[in-house]
Design a protein around this motif. Sequence first.
Motif, PDB file in Angstrom:
ATOM      1  N   SER A 127      81.599  49.480  74.322  1.00  0.00           N
ATOM      2  CA  SER A 127      82.214  49.875  75.477  1.00  0.00           C
ATOM      3  C   SER A 127      82.332  48.938  76.461  1.00  0.00           C
ATOM      4  O   SER A 127      83.173  48.926  77.359  1.00  0.00           O
ATOM      5  CB  SER A 127      81.607  51.389  76.059  1.00  0.00           C
ATOM      6  N   VAL A 128      81.229  48.158  76.613  1.00  0.00           N
ATOM      7  CA  VAL A 128      81.210  47.309  77.630  1.00  0.00           C
ATOM      8  C   VAL A 128      82.226  45.894  77.044  1.00  0.00           C
ATOM      9  O   VAL A 128      83.180  45.542  77.856  1.00  0.00           O
ATOM     10  CB  VAL A 128      79.999  46.335  77.781  1.00  0.00           C
ATOM     11  N   GLU A 129      82.422  45.683  75.905  1.00  0.00           N
ATOM     12  CA  GLU A 129      83.327  44.579  75.452  1.00  0.00           C
ATOM     13  C   GLU A 129      84.661  45.137  75.522  1.00  0.00           C
ATOM     14  O   GLU A 129      85.653  44.304  75.712  1.00  0.00           O
ATOM     15  CB  GLU A 129      82.954  44.201  73.907  1.00  0.00           C
ATOM     16  N   PHE A 130      84.757  46.613  75.356  1.00  0.00           N
ATOM     17  CA  PHE A 130      86.200  47.049  75.209  1.00  0.00           C
ATOM     18  C   PHE A 130      86.867  47.004  76.848  1.00  0.00           C
ATOM     19  O   PHE A 130      87.599  46.662  77.008  1.00  0.00           O
ATOM     20  CB  PHE A 130      86.140  48.654  74.969  1.00  0.00           C
ATOM     21  N   LYS A 131      85.710  47.555  77.745  1.00  0.00           N
ATOM     22  CA  LYS A 131      86.064  47.270  78.966  1.00  0.00           C
ATOM     23  C   LYS A 131      86.499  46.031  79.597  1.00  0.00           C
ATOM     24  O   LYS A 131      87.297  45.869  80.570  1.00  0.00           O
ATOM     25  CB  LYS A 131      85.087  47.950  80.057  1.00  0.00           C
ATOM     26  N   GLN A 132      85.894  44.901  79.116  1.00  0.00           N
ATOM     27  CA  GLN A 132      86.247  43.614  79.631  1.00  0.00           C
ATOM     28  C   GLN A 132      87.364  43.029  78.832  1.00  0.00           C
ATOM     29  O   GLN A 132      87.954  42.156  79.604  1.00  0.00           O
ATOM     30  CB  GLN A 132      84.893  42.663  79.132  1.00  0.00           C
ATOM     31  N   ARG A 133      87.740  43.446  77.661  1.00  0.00           N
ATOM     32  CA  ARG A 133      88.891  42.899  76.984  1.00  0.00           C
ATOM     33  C   ARG A 133      90.324  43.478  77.284  1.00  0.00           C
ATOM     34  O   ARG A 133      91.259  42.871  77.337  1.00  0.00           O
ATOM     35  CB  ARG A 133      88.601  42.794  75.542  1.00  0.00           C
ATOM     36  N   PHE A 134      90.110  44.809  77.497  1.00  0.00           N
ATOM     37  CA  PHE A 134      91.200  45.658  77.837  1.00  0.00           C
ATOM     38  C   PHE A 134      91.395  46.266  79.153  1.00  0.00           C
ATOM     39  O   PHE A 134      90.561  47.169  79.461  1.00  0.00           O
ATOM     40  CB  PHE A 134      91.256  46.556  76.793  1.00  0.00           C
TER      41      PHE A 134
END
Length: 175
Positions: free
Chosen positions: A91-98
Amino acid sequence: MAGDGTPIVTSVYTRSKSTCDCRAQGLADCNHPRIYSQPDCNAGWDSARETYFNGYHLYMISASDSHYDLPLYPRLQPASRHDAVSLVVSSVEFKQRFTLGTVDKMLLDAAHDADAIYHLLDHQNTELFIYLNCRNKKNSKTSSDIQISPKGIPICPIGLKMKSNGHDHLRHRNK
């Protein structure tokens, strides 16, 4: 969106190749270094099949509001990683990338029923729908004076479980 993990079995045993010829010389107890073809592959527990496996853990964040449930963010994790930890990382990676849109609602299974998950996604302004973990034996407290039983039934302030008052067919919900 919905998030869940699944095991990916890559081998029955840990794959490695020896760097010496000790076995050819008849030495079975060799302590020389080995070359691993999948150095990030490890052992994990598959709770659905109740068995250990060697491989990876695929955690997938998917769109759950369409007919196709398209994967939005698949991520290979170590096999030993739990779904709740994989959700935090993903979720943290998703929020940073998208950053084009926001995630309004998230659907998760009982493996994610932990206070830290509620706090993380509340901090991200995401409404949660988590299947309650049946092993939890205590009543959950809310911000109001109402508690929630382990089965998800609200308990009124005098300690009685609330009862159903029928079904509202226009709004598709229980009263």
